[in-house]
Design a protein around this motif. Structure first.
Motif, PDB file in Angstrom:
ATOM      1  N   PRO A 162    -116.274 -13.194 -58.496  1.00  0.00           N
ATOM      2  CA  PRO A 162    -115.930 -12.264 -59.711  1.00  0.00           C
ATOM      3  C   PRO A 162    -116.477 -11.044 -59.957  1.00  0.00           C
ATOM      4  CG  PRO A 162    -117.490 -14.070 -60.187  1.00  0.00           C
ATOM      5  CD  PRO A 162    -117.073 -14.416 -58.894  1.00  0.00           C
ATOM      6  N   SER A 163    -117.501 -10.825 -59.082  1.00  0.00           N
ATOM      7  CA  SER A 163    -118.209  -9.663 -58.836  1.00  0.00           C
ATOM      8  C   SER A 163    -118.683  -9.116 -57.485  1.00  0.00           C
ATOM      9  CB  SER A 163    -119.336  -9.297 -59.892  1.00  0.00           C
ATOM     10  OG  SER A 163    -120.392 -10.179 -59.693  1.00  0.00           O
ATOM     11  N   ASN A 164    -118.951  -8.100 -57.308  1.00  0.00           N
ATOM     12  CA  ASN A 164    -119.354  -7.715 -55.772  1.00  0.00           C
ATOM     13  C   ASN A 164    -120.598  -8.659 -55.325  1.00  0.00           C
ATOM     14  OD1 ASN A 164    -117.524  -5.967 -55.980  1.00  0.00           O
ATOM     15  ND2 ASN A 164    -118.683  -4.108 -56.057  1.00  0.00           N
ATOM     16  N   GLY A 165    -120.641  -9.091 -54.050  1.00  0.00           N
ATOM     17  CA  GLY A 165    -121.639  -9.743 -53.584  1.00  0.00           C
ATOM     18  C   GLY A 165    -121.634 -11.070 -53.233  1.00  0.00           C
ATOM     19  N   GLY A 166    -120.483 -11.678 -53.102  1.00  0.00           N
ATOM     20  CA  GLY A 166    -120.281 -13.032 -52.504  1.00  0.00           C
ATOM     21  C   GLY A 166    -120.706 -13.214 -50.966  1.00  0.00           C
ATOM     22  N   ARG A 167    -121.841 -13.736 -50.773  1.00  0.00           N
ATOM     23  CA  ARG A 167    -122.267 -13.898 -49.313  1.00  0.00           C
ATOM     24  C   ARG A 167    -121.509 -14.869 -48.597  1.00  0.00           C
ATOM     25  NH1 ARG A 167    -128.574 -12.455 -48.824  1.00  0.00           N
ATOM     26  NH2 ARG A 167    -128.912 -11.247 -50.555  1.00  0.00           N
ATOM     27  N   ILE A 168    -121.300 -14.663 -47.183  1.00  0.00           N
ATOM     28  CA  ILE A 168    -120.870 -15.715 -46.492  1.00  0.00           C
ATOM     29  C   ILE A 168    -122.061 -16.147 -45.201  1.00  0.00           C
ATOM     30  CG2 ILE A 168    -119.208 -16.280 -44.558  1.00  0.00           C
ATOM     31  CD1 ILE A 168    -117.783 -16.012 -47.137  1.00  0.00           C
ATOM     32  N   LEU A 169    -122.520 -15.110 -44.872  1.00  0.00           N
ATOM     33  CA  LEU A 169    -123.636 -15.322 -43.904  1.00  0.00           C
ATOM     34  C   LEU A 169    -124.775 -14.399 -44.053  1.00  0.00           C
ATOM     35  CD1 LEU A 169    -124.748 -16.137 -40.938  1.00  0.00           C
ATOM     36  CD2 LEU A 169    -122.936 -14.720 -39.842  1.00  0.00           C
ATOM     37  N   SER A 170    -125.959 -14.782 -43.858  1.00  0.00           N
ATOM     38  CA  SER A 170    -127.137 -14.065 -43.954  1.00  0.00           C
ATOM     39  C   SER A 170    -128.195 -14.212 -42.725  1.00  0.00           C
ATOM     40  CB  SER A 170    -127.849 -14.216 -45.145  1.00  0.00           C
ATOM     41  OG  SER A 170    -127.043 -14.062 -46.531  1.00  0.00           O
ATOM     42  N   ALA A 171    -128.781 -13.384 -42.192  1.00  0.00           N
ATOM     43  CA  ALA A 171    -129.584 -13.445 -41.106  1.00  0.00           C
ATOM     44  C   ALA A 171    -131.088 -13.044 -41.637  1.00  0.00           C
ATOM     45  CB  ALA A 171    -129.090 -12.603 -40.010  1.00  0.00           C
ATOM     46  N   TYR A 172    -132.274 -13.622 -41.187  1.00  0.00           N
ATOM     47  CA  TYR A 172    -133.356 -13.602 -41.429  1.00  0.00           C
ATOM     48  C   TYR A 172    -134.449 -13.726 -40.278  1.00  0.00           C
ATOM     49  CZ  TYR A 172    -131.976 -14.444 -46.473  1.00  0.00           C
ATOM     50  OH  TYR A 172    -131.334 -14.462 -47.571  1.00  0.00           O
ATOM     51  N   THR A 173    -135.353 -12.707 -40.422  1.00  0.00           N
ATOM     52  CA  THR A 173    -136.601 -12.772 -39.576  1.00  0.00           C
ATOM     53  C   THR A 173    -137.673 -13.512 -40.456  1.00  0.00           C
ATOM     54  OG1 THR A 173    -137.740 -11.509 -37.882  1.00  0.00           O
ATOM     55  CG2 THR A 173    -137.201 -10.671 -39.917  1.00  0.00           C
ATOM     56  N   SER A 174    -138.809 -13.482 -39.571  1.00  0.00           N
ATOM     57  CA  SER A 174    -140.125 -14.229 -40.438  1.00  0.00           C
ATOM     58  C   SER A 174    -140.365 -13.955 -41.631  1.00  0.00           C
ATOM     59  CB  SER A 174    -141.293 -13.650 -39.541  1.00  0.00           C
ATOM     60  OG  SER A 174    -141.572 -12.424 -39.752  1.00  0.00           O
ATOM     61  N   SER A 175    -140.938 -14.919 -42.492  1.00  0.00           N
ATOM     62  CA  SER A 175    -141.271 -14.783 -43.799  1.00  0.00           C
ATOM     63  C   SER A 175    -140.196 -14.550 -44.561  1.00  0.00           C
ATOM     64  CB  SER A 175    -142.511 -13.700 -43.995  1.00  0.00           C
ATOM     65  OG  SER A 175    -143.553 -14.030 -43.125  1.00  0.00           O
ATOM     66  N   VAL A 187    -130.677 -18.850 -40.433  1.00  0.00           N
ATOM     67  CA  VAL A 187    -129.215 -18.512 -40.804  1.00  0.00           C
ATOM     68  C   VAL A 187    -128.898 -19.283 -42.026  1.00  0.00           C
ATOM     69  CG1 VAL A 187    -126.935 -18.554 -40.063  1.00  0.00           C
ATOM     70  CG2 VAL A 187    -128.497 -17.927 -38.497  1.00  0.00           C
ATOM     71  N   ARG A 188    -128.489 -18.452 -43.157  1.00  0.00           N
ATOM     72  CA  ARG A 188    -128.105 -19.127 -44.209  1.00  0.00           C
ATOM     73  C   ARG A 188    -126.641 -18.900 -44.366  1.00  0.00           C
ATOM     74  NH1 ARG A 188    -132.833 -17.879 -48.719  1.00  0.00           N
ATOM     75  NH2 ARG A 188    -134.478 -18.189 -47.354  1.00  0.00           N
ATOM     76  N   TRP A 189    -125.905 -20.055 -44.530  1.00  0.00           N
ATOM     77  CA  TRP A 189    -124.543 -19.941 -44.978  1.00  0.00           C
ATOM     78  C   TRP A 189    -124.226 -20.140 -46.433  1.00  0.00           C
ATOM     79  CZ3 TRP A 189    -122.517 -18.893 -40.260  1.00  0.00           C
ATOM     80  CH2 TRP A 189    -123.006 -19.431 -38.983  1.00  0.00           C
ATOM     81  N   GLY A 190    -123.249 -19.060 -46.747  1.00  0.00           N
ATOM     82  CA  GLY A 190    -123.008 -19.403 -48.387  1.00  0.00           C
ATOM     83  C   GLY A 190    -123.932 -18.240 -49.042  1.00  0.00           C
ATOM     84  N   MET A 191    -124.175 -18.715 -50.548  1.00  0.00           N
ATOM     85  CA  MET A 191    -124.671 -17.916 -51.486  1.00  0.00           C
ATOM     86  C   MET A 191    -126.101 -18.085 -51.634  1.00  0.00           C
ATOM     87  SD  MET A 191    -123.648 -15.203 -53.038  1.00  0.00           S
ATOM     88  CE  MET A 191    -124.552 -14.189 -54.358  1.00  0.00           C
ATOM     89  N   PRO A 192    -127.320 -17.465 -51.107  1.00  0.00           N
ATOM     90  CA  PRO A 192    -128.363 -17.370 -51.606  1.00  0.00           C
ATOM     91  C   PRO A 192    -129.219 -17.248 -52.812  1.00  0.00           C
ATOM     92  CG  PRO A 192    -128.233 -15.602 -50.025  1.00  0.00           C
ATOM     93  CD  PRO A 192    -126.906 -16.043 -50.350  1.00  0.00           C
TER      94      PRO A 192
END
Length: 212
Positions: A89-102, A180-185
């Motif tokens: 409904p607004s910008n920013g619907g995530r599919i995949l996010s990649a993270y490093t430490s902390s 790795v996070r799938w979906g909306m964090p």
């Protein structure tokens, strides 16, 4: 190329809630799962898959953390099949996010309310966009990260003709993948119903490709 983690859900019953112990034969269970947001759905190109029903003011994410993906991968790939019933409904619907430490972001891909597919850096700036992506169509998202050089390509199902592609450089150069996070964090926007399937992470900067 070696597959570090994958989820197919084979043999799981329709309607089964997805938790940190929900996995089919050979699957890698998720280390963190938002409660009440995910269920096994007997549908899709490679049935079953995961139906995502994000609750208002609540996250909706599936995570593989460093206990699964390690801490040292600077060249890697990820894949997920996605079907959208509508755009966020607004910008920013995530599919995949990649993270490093902390829990520091490397980059992520999301959609706008108009369906544009965006690659965004750790600060949230859109560094490339394409689309809009089609609705009610099973798509395959292939991400390749080569020491900060990132390309994410979207295909229709198991086809090899791209429908969208985004890329950039310098997105976490020298930083190892740790989650790795799938979906909306985040709690907003709230995704309309969508489906995820055949998630995988590999230890080489080459597209994983369609499910055999």
């Amino acid at each position: 190329m070696a597959i570090v983690a994958s989820w197919s859900g084979l043999g799981l019953a329709d309607g089964t809630p997805v938790t940190t112990s929900t996995a089919g034969p050979g699957d890698t269970a998720f280390t963190t799962v938002t409660p009440d947001a995910f269920a096994v759905d007997d549908s899709g190109l490679h049935s079953p898959r995961i139906q995502v029903d994000q609750q208002a003011a609540t996250e909706a994410q599936l995570i593989w953390d460093s206990t699964v993906v390690g801490t040292s991968l600077t060249a890697w790939a990820a894949r997920v099949y996605v079907e959208l019933s509508d755009y966020p409904p607004s910008n920013g619907g995530r599919i995949l996010s990649a993270y490093t430490s902390s829990n520091n972001l490397l980059w992520f891909v999301d959609l706008t309310a108009a369906g544009l597919f965006r690659l965004r850096n750790a600060g949230g700036t859109s560094v490339d966009s394409d689309g809009p992506l089609p609705l009610d169509t099973e798509l395959r998202v292939e991400a390749v990260h080569d020491d900060g050089d990132v390309t994410v390509t979207v295909y229709t199902g198991d086809d090899d003709t791209p429908v969208a592609s985004v890329s950039s450089t310098g997105l976490g150069t020298g930083s190892g993948l740790e989650a790795v996070r799938w979906g909306m964090p985040a709690t907003s926007p709230t995704w309309p119903t969508l489906w995820l399937d055949e998630m995988a992470v590999a230890d080489e900067a080459t597209e994983i490709g369609p499910v055999p």
